[in-house]
Design a protein around this motif. Structure first.
Motif, PDB file in Angstrom:
ATOM      1  N   ARG A   1       0.827  -1.204   0.000  1.00  0.00           N
ATOM      2  CA  ARG A   1       0.000   0.000   0.000  1.00  0.00           C
ATOM      3  C   ARG A   1       0.866   1.260   0.000  1.00  0.00           C
ATOM      4  O   ARG A   1       1.730   1.425   0.863  1.00  0.00           O
ATOM      5  CB  ARG A   1      -0.940  -0.010   1.205  1.00  0.00           C
TER       6      ARG A   1
ATOM      7  N   LEU B   1       0.824   5.485   0.004  1.00  0.00           N
ATOM      8  CA  LEU B   1      -0.048   6.583   0.418  1.00  0.00           C
ATOM      9  C   LEU B   1       0.730   7.884   0.375  1.00  0.00           C
ATOM     10  O   LEU B   1       1.887   7.931   0.808  1.00  0.00           O
ATOM     11  CB  LEU B   1      -0.556   6.316   1.835  1.00  0.00           C
TER      12      LEU B   1
ATOM     13  N   SER C   1       0.807   4.127  -9.046  1.00  0.00           N
ATOM     14  CA  SER C   1      -0.558   3.584  -8.919  1.00  0.00           C
ATOM     15  C   SER C   1      -0.887   2.597 -10.024  1.00  0.00           C
ATOM     16  O   SER C   1      -1.849   1.848  -9.925  1.00  0.00           O
ATOM     17  CB  SER C   1      -1.578   4.724  -8.931  1.00  0.00           C
TER      18      SER C   1
ATOM     19  N   GLN D   1      -1.578  -0.914  -4.082  1.00  0.00           N
ATOM     20  CA  GLN D   1      -2.848  -0.286  -3.754  1.00  0.00           C
ATOM     21  C   GLN D   1      -2.503   1.138  -3.325  1.00  0.00           C
ATOM     22  O   GLN D   1      -1.640   1.313  -2.466  1.00  0.00           O
ATOM     23  CB  GLN D   1      -3.447  -1.042  -2.566  1.00  0.00           C
ATOM     24  N   SER D   2      -3.139   2.138  -3.938  1.00  0.00           N
ATOM     25  CA  SER D   2      -2.714   3.507  -3.647  1.00  0.00           C
ATOM     26  C   SER D   2      -3.787   4.312  -2.948  1.00  0.00           C
ATOM     27  O   SER D   2      -4.965   4.212  -3.287  1.00  0.00           O
ATOM     28  CB  SER D   2      -2.346   4.240  -4.939  1.00  0.00           C
ATOM     29  N   PHE D   3      -3.344   5.131  -2.006  1.00  0.00           N
ATOM     30  CA  PHE D   3      -4.205   6.070  -1.291  1.00  0.00           C
ATOM     31  C   PHE D   3      -3.599   7.461  -1.484  1.00  0.00           C
ATOM     32  O   PHE D   3      -2.515   7.725  -0.966  1.00  0.00           O
ATOM     33  CB  PHE D   3      -4.263   5.724   0.200  1.00  0.00           C
ATOM     34  N   TYR D   4      -4.279   8.314  -2.244  1.00  0.00           N
ATOM     35  CA  TYR D   4      -3.768   9.656  -2.493  1.00  0.00           C
ATOM     36  C   TYR D   4      -4.816  10.656  -2.044  1.00  0.00           C
ATOM     37  O   TYR D   4      -6.001  10.496  -2.342  1.00  0.00           O
ATOM     38  CB  TYR D   4      -3.454   9.858  -3.976  1.00  0.00           C
TER      39      TYR D   4
ATOM     40  N   THR E   1      -7.591   4.971  -4.290  1.00  0.00           N
ATOM     41  CA  THR E   1      -8.500   5.598  -3.322  1.00  0.00           C
ATOM     42  C   THR E   1      -8.084   7.062  -3.219  1.00  0.00           C
ATOM     43  O   THR E   1      -7.013   7.383  -2.702  1.00  0.00           O
ATOM     44  CB  THR E   1      -8.427   4.888  -1.957  1.00  0.00           C
TER      45      THR E   1
ATOM     46  N   TYR F   1      -9.093  10.907  -2.191  1.00  0.00           N
ATOM     47  CA  TYR F   1     -10.037  11.539  -1.257  1.00  0.00           C
ATOM     48  C   TYR F   1      -9.471  12.813  -0.662  1.00  0.00           C
ATOM     49  O   TYR F   1      -8.283  13.133  -0.821  1.00  0.00           O
ATOM     50  CB  TYR F   1     -10.391  10.562  -0.131  1.00  0.00           C
TER      51      TYR F   1
ATOM     52  N   PHE G   1      -4.524   3.960   7.107  1.00  0.00           N
ATOM     53  CA  PHE G   1      -4.695   3.068   5.959  1.00  0.00           C
ATOM     54  C   PHE G   1      -3.602   2.006   5.875  1.00  0.00           C
ATOM     55  O   PHE G   1      -3.393   1.388   4.836  1.00  0.00           O
ATOM     56  CB  PHE G   1      -4.809   3.897   4.671  1.00  0.00           C
TER      57      PHE G   1
ATOM     58  N   ALA H   1     -12.711   5.210   1.075  1.00  0.00           N
ATOM     59  CA  ALA H   1     -11.717   5.290   2.153  1.00  0.00           C
ATOM     60  C   ALA H   1     -12.348   4.912   3.489  1.00  0.00           C
ATOM     61  O   ALA H   1     -11.736   4.228   4.321  1.00  0.00           O
ATOM     62  CB  ALA H   1     -11.126   6.705   2.220  1.00  0.00           C
TER      63      ALA H   1
ATOM     64  N   THR I   1     -12.682   1.382   4.808  1.00  0.00           N
ATOM     65  CA  THR I   1     -11.547   0.896   5.591  1.00  0.00           C
ATOM     66  C   THR I   1     -11.482   1.601   6.943  1.00  0.00           C
ATOM     67  O   THR I   1     -11.296   0.973   7.986  1.00  0.00           O
ATOM     68  CB  THR I   1     -10.225   1.179   4.830  1.00  0.00           C
TER      69      THR I   1
END
Ligand code: TRP
Length: 440
Positions: free
Chosen positions: A12, A14, A39, A45-48, A87, A89, A155, A321, A324
């Motif tokens: 992951r 982020l 990504s 798995q990316s969270f930006y 993801t 947000y 996350f 988001a 999770t």
């Protein structure tokens, strides 16, 4: 959503961008472009996210924060970020983040935050000016690393791509995760910083790092003619057309390199040696950047004129988001004892944390290339900080000395050890004793 292929363990990623300004070429090269590329990798798995809570620390202009949020979101999307895959947000849409911030605040030593670079820089500036050390320092600035820790730990990010100036914050997030897990069991995942070595910081118009605070930026989506004008303003030396020019220290060349292929870069290097005029070199740079940016610019302008569509994308991202964050926060509340009273809680003995809380030595390397260590107490409070050692062996020997001689080693100047304000040598001695006892 989750790829359940057992072969590739999911990593992951982020990262966040603070919403205080208009994105510039430096943000693109250093953050937006590499995050979009990451990504697309398999097994990632990316969270930006748009760090608008962080923006409040530096900016008290509401309309600027709103505008910057729109511009940064549109830039990420125009650069090819796929909100179906990532993801994506806005920080302030996730109420679990400030909630986790409080839990982390309660396991973070105040002394640790005293050492954060951004806070220390303000204190140093005040002290130099003869002001109160905390003059104009908000508690928000002081707490910046804890909010950032919550962003990351919420996350369970493994990798956090950041600039060098943020490494310390990732270290602190690791320490928060360890302290929390130590007290309440294994819930948080300690993250690692990822520094994009190949992307040297992009120089700005004046040759210093491209940054809003130096007012030397080139906006990523400046209209074509404005882009041309800005590039014409990049500093160069006074060498005349026909004179060979140096690529070393040339801001123009470094910016070109960040956009061009290896063979294009080699061609410009040759042109420098052959005495290309600065005017022609600027034209080459302008065309190269425009070639890359123009298609994105069109997309960007379309997006920026449809804020409601971006809002919709961000709301969908927040929903994703929170799928999770909400259950995870429930788990963490349970872990620390914020619980409903109806159900019988586990018996106290079963609850008691398995490991006795213990101090710990941590060794690490800073961006100055030197080796450091620190001694933290069981709650992650800083008890002892070393200066930088040239090699890890010296640092390890000093730790060994502390373990055998106890607090007596503090008095030896060659060990170059500091105790933060408010920590007594008795406390350090007690922690060392506790470590010695545990070993025995
Ligand atoms: N502090 C980062 C910056 O100014 C932005 C940020 C906020 C961030 N939260 C984060 C980056 C979490 C990575 C992970 O650049």
């Amino acid at each position: 959503m989750s790829s359940s292929s057992p072969a590739i363990p999911v990593q992951r990623f982020l990262t966040g961008i603070t919403t205080t300004g208009t994105p510039h070429l430096g943000n693109f090269v250093g953050s937006i472009r590499p995050s979009v590329a990451a990504s697309r990798l398999a097994g990632v798995q990316s969270f930006y996210f748009l760090a608008d809570y962080h923006a409040l620390i530096k900016c008290d202009e509401p309309s600027r924060i709103q505008r910057s949020t729109l511009e940064i979101a549109a830039s990420w999307l125009a650069a090819g970020l796929d909100p179906e895959r990532v993801t994506f947000y806005r920080q302030s849409d996730i109420p679990e983040i400030p909630e986790l911030t409080w839990l982390l605040t309660c396991v973070t030593g105040k002394g640790v935050l005293n050492r954060a670079h951004a806070y220390k820089a303000s204190v140093d500036k005040n002290t130099a000016a003869g002001n109160d050390p905390d003059s104009d320092v908000t508690a928000g600035l002081f707490m910046y690393p804890v909010l950032m820790g919550a962003d990351i730990l919420m996350f369970k990010a493994h990798k956090v791509p950041v600039g060098r100036d943020q490494i310390q914050h990732i270290e602190m997030a690791r320490d928060m995760a360890h302290s929390f897990n130590h007290l309440y069991g294994e819930h948080l995942v300690p993250p690692e910083a990822v520094i994009e070595e190949s992307v040297a910081t992009l120089p700005g118009l004046d040759g210093r790092k491209m940054s809003k605070s130096y007012d030397n930026t080139i906006p990523l989506f400046a209209p074509r003619e404005q882009l041309r004008k800005l590039i014409a303003g990049i500093v160069t030396d006074s060498r005349a057309p026909g004179e060979p020019k140096d690529v070393a220290g040339s801001a123009l060349f470094q910016i070109y390199q960040a956009f061009a292929s290896a063979s294009e870069t080699a061609a410009l290097r040759q042109a420098y040696a052959d005495g290309i005029s600065w005017g022609d070199a600027k034209q080459v740079l302008f065309e190269r950047i425009d070639q890359e940016v123009a298609p994105m610019r069109e997309h960007y302008l379309a997006l920026i004129n449809e804020p409601a569509r971006i809002e919709q994308i961000l709301q969908a991202g927040a929903d994703k988001a929170r799928q999770t964050a909400t259950p995870f926060m429930r788990e963490l509340r349970q872990a620390v004892g914020l619980r409903k009273l109806g159900a019988q809680t586990g018996s106290a003995k079963k609850e008691k944390i398995s490991k006795a809380a213990a101090p710990v030595f941590k060794q690490y390397r800073e961006s100055d290339g030197k080796f450091y260590f620190k001694l933290l107490d069981a709650h992650g409070r800083l008890l002892l900080q070393s200066d930088g050692f040239d090699n890890p062996k010296e640092a390890a020997q000093t730790i060994a000395g502390l373990q055998t001689q106890g607090a007596a080693a503090l008095a030896q100047p060659e060990n170059r050890l500091h105790t933060p304000a408010g920590v007594t040598s008795d406390e350090v001695a007690a922690a060392l004793q506790q470590l010695a006892d545990a070993k025995a």
